[in-house]
Design an enzyme around this catalytic site. Structure first.
Site, PDB file in Angstrom:
ATOM      1  N   GLU A 161     -95.138  25.856 -16.430  1.00 32.16           N
ATOM      2  CA  GLU A 161     -96.319  25.338 -17.113  1.00 32.16           C
ATOM      3  C   GLU A 161     -96.174  25.374 -18.632  1.00 32.16           C
ATOM      4  O   GLU A 161     -97.158  25.376 -19.356  1.00 32.16           O
ATOM      5  CB  GLU A 161     -97.549  26.123 -16.667  1.00 32.16           C
ATOM      6  N   SER A 192    -101.832  25.695 -12.053  1.00 34.37           N
ATOM      7  CA  SER A 192    -101.766  24.249 -12.284  1.00 34.37           C
ATOM      8  C   SER A 192    -101.459  23.465 -11.019  1.00 34.37           C
ATOM      9  O   SER A 192    -100.952  22.345 -11.085  1.00 34.37           O
ATOM     10  CB  SER A 192    -100.734  23.921 -13.361  1.00 34.37           C
ATOM     11  N   TYR A 240    -103.564  17.045 -15.602  1.00 31.72           N
ATOM     12  CA  TYR A 240    -103.106  16.903 -16.983  1.00 31.72           C
ATOM     13  C   TYR A 240    -102.801  15.475 -17.414  1.00 31.72           C
ATOM     14  O   TYR A 240    -102.323  15.265 -18.519  1.00 31.72           O
ATOM     15  CB  TYR A 240    -101.882  17.796 -17.201  1.00 31.72           C
ATOM     16  N   ARG A 261    -111.832  31.530 -15.910  1.00 29.11           N
ATOM     17  CA  ARG A 261    -112.336  30.397 -15.123  1.00 29.11           C
ATOM     18  C   ARG A 261    -112.179  30.737 -13.648  1.00 29.11           C
ATOM     19  O   ARG A 261    -111.157  31.292 -13.236  1.00 29.11           O
ATOM     20  CB  ARG A 261    -111.557  29.126 -15.447  1.00 29.11           C
ATOM     21  N   ASP A 268    -112.380  29.067  -9.784  1.00 27.56           N
ATOM     22  CA  ASP A 268    -112.348  27.811  -9.035  1.00 27.56           C
ATOM     23  C   ASP A 268    -112.965  28.018  -7.656  1.00 27.56           C
ATOM     24  O   ASP A 268    -112.603  28.967  -6.933  1.00 27.56           O
ATOM     25  CB  ASP A 268    -110.910  27.310  -8.896  1.00 27.56           C
ATOM     26  N   GLU A 283    -109.503  30.595  -6.368  1.00 29.18           N
ATOM     27  CA  GLU A 283    -108.670  31.415  -7.244  1.00 29.18           C
ATOM     28  C   GLU A 283    -109.361  31.555  -8.590  1.00 29.18           C
ATOM     29  O   GLU A 283    -110.326  30.852  -8.886  1.00 29.18           O
ATOM     30  CB  GLU A 283    -107.278  30.814  -7.416  1.00 29.18           C
ATOM     31  N   ASN A 315    -108.619  32.358 -12.982  1.00 26.95           N
ATOM     32  CA  ASN A 315    -107.640  32.157 -14.048  1.00 26.95           C
ATOM     33  C   ASN A 315    -107.991  33.045 -15.226  1.00 26.95           C
ATOM     34  O   ASN A 315    -109.009  32.835 -15.892  1.00 26.95           O
ATOM     35  CB  ASN A 315    -107.630  30.693 -14.498  1.00 26.95           C
ATOM     36  N   GLY A 344    -106.677  27.003 -18.931  1.00 17.32           N
ATOM     37  CA  GLY A 344    -106.162  25.930 -19.773  1.00 17.32           C
ATOM     38  C   GLY A 344    -107.145  25.539 -20.860  1.00 17.32           C
ATOM     39  O   GLY A 344    -108.362  25.607 -20.679  1.00 17.32           O
TER      40      GLY A 344
END
Length: 313
Positions: free
Chosen positions: A14, A150, A221, A260, A262, A275, A277, A281
């Site tokens: 990443e 990602s 992305y 974050r 999800d 999951e 983070n 990002g």
């Protein structure tokens, strides 16, 4: 004026995303009056930290380099203040099966799953193992590396014949694959940012609608590959449940400053944890910046406030 060293790049899969995130964070901090520079992670980093002594380091590294806790262990050893989760929190979050177990104990729903090491998969015989998994979890399934981000190595499996290649794709990114029962619903990301008093605040959920149907690396992305709705098109009750679940995850995994979470919200309005983070990002197509905008918060001011919190923690 705070001197902030933004760490971006690294050697993970990443890397490119991290560099884009790092540039965006540094630009925002510059607008807020901070002296911010972006630096890669390499053998000269420790000397830079000793000689230039930034007020705060902001790791915007994705993948193992930035999310497994090791770099933050080094920063703490050097007495360097930094934005984001502590090392132990990063390790718990980085290992998806561990994170799922902790979150489930906190009574947040998470899809039933099986974590299989590559060695076990080979030793027991792939055919028998996969037959047992399908018999237990049913179809469809989501297969992904147990560690990573990602959506690299992620496959949605709708027939048993697709499962072997999905396992190969997951093992390309790590020695353990996580196979989960697929939960249909609205995919959302709930970003969390601490306020001036250090209290975590759930930002408006971002609904994710990829053109391909799967929120893959390219869908994440590549501009135009995914449609986003902020706030998510959820009922008030489902929105509140998603925010509550995200805040519970934040606390259980010990996150700090920002993160974050999800989730999938099923047709009954129940959120399911996928999951979390610890180093979300920050690119132009990333979800936390979208959530800040939807909340009416200025990114530059918010990031500068997090830098101040890191200096005082």
């Amino acid at each position: 004026m705070s001197h902030v060293l933004v760490l971006a790049g690294g050697l993970s899969h990443e890397r490119d995303v991290s560099l884009r995130s790092g540039r965006r964070v540094a630009e925002a901090l510059g607008r807020a009056g901070c002296e911010a520079q972006v630096r890669d992670v390499d053998s000269g980093l420790l000397e830079t930290l000793r000689s230039q002594a930034p007020d705060v380091v902001w790791p915007v590294l994705h993948g193992a380099t930035g999310e497994d806790g090791a770099l933050r262990d080094v920063l703490e050893t050097l007495g360097v203040r930094y934005v984001g989760a502590r090392p132990a929190s990063c390790r718990l979050t980085w290992d998806k099966p561990v994170a799922k177990a902790l979150v489930e104990q906190a009574r947040v729903a998470t899809p039933a799953g099986v974590a299989l090491s590559h060695a076990t998969f080979r030793e027991l015989g792939s055919t028998g193992v996969l037959d047992a998994v399908v018999g237990s979890l049913g179809l469809p399934l989501a297969v992904k590396p147990a560690r990573g981000g990602s959506a690299l190595g992620l496959t949605i499996v709708r027939s048993a014949a697709e499962l072997p290649s999905a396992m190969v794709a997951a093992y390309a990114y790590g020695d353990i694959a996580l196979i989960e029962r697929y939960v249909a619903g609205i995919e959302v990301a709930v970003s969390i940012v601490e306020d001036h008093d250090g209290l975590p605040q759930a930002l408006p959920a971002v609904e994710i609608v990829p053109d391909s149907g799967v929120y893959s690396y390219d869908a994440r992305y590549t501009a135009g590959e995914t449609e986003f709705f902020t706030p998510a098109r959820l009922s008030p009750e489902a929105s509140a449940a998603a925010a509550e679940a995200a805040l519970t995850v934040y606390a259980v995994l010990g996150h700090r400053h920002l993160s974050r979470v999800d989730l999938i919200v099923d047709e009954s309005g129940r959120p399911w944890f996928l999951e979390a983070n610890s180093s979300p990002g920050m690119t132009e197509t990333s979800l936390l910046p979208m959530a800040l905008e939807a909340a009416g918060l200025d990114a530059a001011a918010t990031y500068a406030a997090l830098v101040r919190r890191a200096q005082s923690d």
